[in-house]
Write an enzyme that holds these catalytic residues in place. Structure first.
Site, PDB file in Angstrom:
ATOM      1  N   HIS A   1      -1.026  13.887  -1.410  1.00  0.00           N
ATOM      2  CA  HIS A   1      -0.401  13.012  -2.415  1.00  0.00           C
ATOM      3  C   HIS A   1      -0.365  13.685  -3.789  1.00  0.00           C
ATOM      4  CE1 HIS A   1       0.379   9.296  -0.288  1.00  0.00           C
ATOM      5  NE2 HIS A   1      -0.839   9.304   0.231  1.00  0.00           N
TER       6      HIS A   1
ATOM      7  N   HIS B   1      -4.982  14.342   3.787  1.00  0.00           N
ATOM      8  CA  HIS B   1      -3.954  13.320   3.546  1.00  0.00           C
ATOM      9  C   HIS B   1      -3.904  12.950   2.060  1.00  0.00           C
ATOM     10  CE1 HIS B   1      -1.672   9.561   4.683  1.00  0.00           C
ATOM     11  NE2 HIS B   1      -2.138   9.230   3.499  1.00  0.00           N
ATOM     12  N   GLU B   2      -5.074  12.680   1.481  1.00  0.00           N
ATOM     13  CA  GLU B   2      -5.109  12.246   0.078  1.00  0.00           C
ATOM     14  C   GLU B   2      -4.701  13.359  -0.876  1.00  0.00           C
ATOM     15  OE1 GLU B   2      -5.077   9.214  -0.508  1.00  0.00           O
ATOM     16  OE2 GLU B   2      -5.793   8.568   1.449  1.00  0.00           O
TER      17      GLU B   2
ATOM     18  N   CYS C   1      -0.354   5.064   5.924  1.00  0.00           N
ATOM     19  CA  CYS C   1      -0.473   5.297   4.487  1.00  0.00           C
ATOM     20  C   CYS C   1      -0.135   4.018   3.732  1.00  0.00           C
ATOM     21  CB  CYS C   1       0.474   6.427   4.076  1.00  0.00           C
ATOM     22  SG  CYS C   1       0.391   6.868   2.336  1.00  0.00           S
TER      23      CYS C   1
END
Length: 168
Positions: A137, A133-134, A91
């Protein structure tokens, strides 16, 4: 890692305007300058539900199938099935580190592009991993929080021999 904006739930994007375009340009510049596969607005200090991602020829991910350039605003994810697979992730907000992270293998994502047009895709494998994953965030989650066994988390250069390439 540790910055307050990375720990909070991001706000929905309400306007598709020049301000959003400027944010997307900043995200794109940052992602490309660091050879990232994607980036979320909170990673550059903006608490909005916006992500971009793309994997073409990327030295950080040499063994994965391409992921088309996507601007995804106000995303919603739906797992398609219970199947999960573990894969090594890094990341831009946790530089130099990697960890073995479980993610759903197949999912549907919906949201909007930079102009407000709807996006609705069903994806699997690395593409699904990148999206999860994004979007994490946007919910204040960094990948180390998803690692099941912290023995599979460490410095990228030390773990290099243990990391198996992601399948195409």
């Amino acid at each position: 890692m540790g910055h307050p904006v990375l720990r909070q739930v991001a706000r929905r994007v309400e306007r598709f305007d020049d301000e959003l375009e400027a944010l997307i340009a900043d995200m794109d510049d940052t992602m490309r300058s660091l050879n990232g596969a994607g980036i979320a607005a909170p990673q550059i200090g903006v608490s909005l539900r916006a992500v971009i991602f793309e994997v073409a020829e990327n030295p950080r991910y040499p063994h994965v199938a391409p992921v088309p350039y996507t601007v995804l605003i106000n995303p919603e994810l739906t797992a398609l099935g219970e199947e999960q697979e573990e894969g090594w992730e890094g990341c831009l907000s946790v530089p130099g580190m990697r960890g073995l992270v479980p993610r759903f293998h197949r999912l549907r994502y919906r949201g909007f592009d930079r102009h407000g047009a709807p996006i609705d895709r069903t994806v699997e494998g690395f593409h699904a991993r990148v999206v999860q994953h994004e979007v994490d965030h946007l919910d204040g989650i960094l990948y180390p929080q998803r690692i099941r066994d912290l023995r599979n988390f460490g410095f990228e250069d030390v773990l290099l021999d243990q990391m198996t390439p992601m399948p195409d």
